[in-house]
Scaffold this active site. Structure first.
Site, PDB file in Angstrom:
ATOM      1  N   GLY A 152     -10.939  10.810 -11.647  1.00 30.03           N
ATOM      2  CA  GLY A 152     -12.257  10.784 -12.396  1.00 30.03           C
ATOM      3  C   GLY A 152     -13.140   9.846 -11.764  1.00 30.03           C
TER       4      GLY A 152
ATOM      5  CB  THR B  76       0.669   2.105  -4.532  1.00 28.11           C
ATOM      6  OG1 THR B  76       0.940   2.914  -3.219  1.00 28.11           O
ATOM      7  CG2 THR B  76      -0.724   2.622  -5.474  1.00 28.11           C
ATOM      8  N   GLY B  77       1.829  -0.626  -3.599  1.00 31.04           N
ATOM      9  CA  GLY B  77       2.928  -1.386  -2.485  1.00 31.04           C
ATOM     10  C   GLY B  77       2.540  -2.426  -1.607  1.00 31.04           C
ATOM     11  CB  ALA B  78      -0.919  -3.832  -1.366  1.00 29.59           C
TER      12      ALA B  78
ATOM     13  CE1 TYR C   9      11.834   6.898   2.372  1.00 27.49           C
ATOM     14  CE2 TYR C   9      11.932   7.845   4.311  1.00 27.49           C
ATOM     15  CZ  TYR C   9      11.165   7.003   3.384  1.00 27.49           C
ATOM     16  OH  TYR C   9      10.159   6.184   3.912  1.00 27.49           O
TER      17      TYR C   9
END
Length: 296
Positions: A125, A15-17, A165
């Site tokens: 899964g 994520t956020g790549a 944060y």
């Protein structure tokens, strides 16, 4: 990066790549033969990042500030990839002013923790039956200042961006360690680990005054995204790494240096708090891990 073992035949979701540590992590995995899915909010930026990485990559739209996007991305990925070997929960949000996600969650907690909590649960899964699969959640040294009050997750009063944060980064560790305990109890083939990049030089310092002093100090106490990604990569790929471990830079203050096992704050290991946060996260996101993964 050369210490990363071959990842040929494996599938990773990062994520956020499209930039920063996520991009450096995705690039290193792809260079070692992994098929890497860049799960990003902006598909155009993701496509540009994938082109710069080359090799075997794909892009999936994922907005961690919207549960409908999380569900859509997870459904797309599990349909395309019945086997997922690595999930790197890296994306993060920082907001100076209090903001909310599309679903009404405080933005930093909503993206950094609740979004990843839901995304992980929906992908689980496709990972549980994969021997050696790992979930790596990216936290921060700032978690040590975090305080999680499950009765005040909206943080509508006395909002302070630094406190919000730090709270989100502590929540990352509470989740990662509780997930490890549940995976262990279920005798699952999947492991949950955590990592932090230390101090990473980003655009955060640009434009500050006096510019020369800030840039000089910034360079001295921080490291590049490529160096910051090393702790994440070690947690994700080191054959000797085990579930429940937490990796970060080994230098002074854990700001720079080679990746090594590091200690989280005592609050991060508070099992009662972790269970409370887990239950509230399931309630807020509507993503339940049971019966796939029983509670501790």
């Amino acid at each position: 990066m050369q210490d990363v073992p071959s990842q040929a035949g494996r599938v990773a979701v990062v994520t956020g790549a499209s930039a920063g540590i996520g991009f450096a992590t995705a690039k290193a995995l792809a260079q070692r033969g992994c098929h890497v899915v860049l799960a990003v909010r902006d598909p155009a930026r993701g496509a540009d990042a994938a082109a710069r990485i080359g090799r075997s990559t794909a892009v999936t739209r994922l907005d961690l500030a919207a549960l409908d996007s999380i569900r859509s991305a997870a459904a797309e990925l599990t349909d395309e990839y019945p086997r997922i070997d690595l999930l790197i929960n890296n994306a993060g949000a920082w907001s100076a002013m209090r903001a909310e996600t599309r679903d009404g969650f405080e933005m930093q907690l909503g993206v950094n923790h609740l979004g990843h909590f839901a995304f992980t649960g929906l992908l689980l899964g496709a990972m549980l039956g994969t021997p050696g699969s790992r979930i790596v959640t990216v936290s921060s040294v700032s978690h040590r200042a975090g305080v999680v009050d499950t009765a005040d997750l909206p943080m509508r009063h006395n909002y302070r961006h630094a406190a919000a944060y730090s709270r989100s980064k502590l929540a990352n560790l509470l989740f990662a360690f509780e997930l490890h305990r549940r995976l262990t109890q279920a005798d699952a083939a999947t492991s949950s680990l955590a990592a932090h990049p230390g101090g990473v030089w980003t655009g955060l310092f640009r434009g500050a005054n006096p510019a020369l002093l800030v840039h000089t100090l910034g360079r001295l106490i921080t490291q590049s995204p490529e160096r910051g990604a090393l702790a994440v990569l070690r947690a994700a790929t080191d054959p000797a790494a085990t579930g429940g471990q937490y990796y970060g830079p080994s230098g002074i203050g854990e700001l720079r240096g080679a990746p090594a096992p590091v200690r989280a704050s005592p609050q991060a290991h508070d099992r009662a708090l972790a269970r409370q946060l887990w239950n509230e996260s399931e309630r807020l996101t509507g993503v339940a891990y049971e019966p796939i993964l029983p509670s501790t």
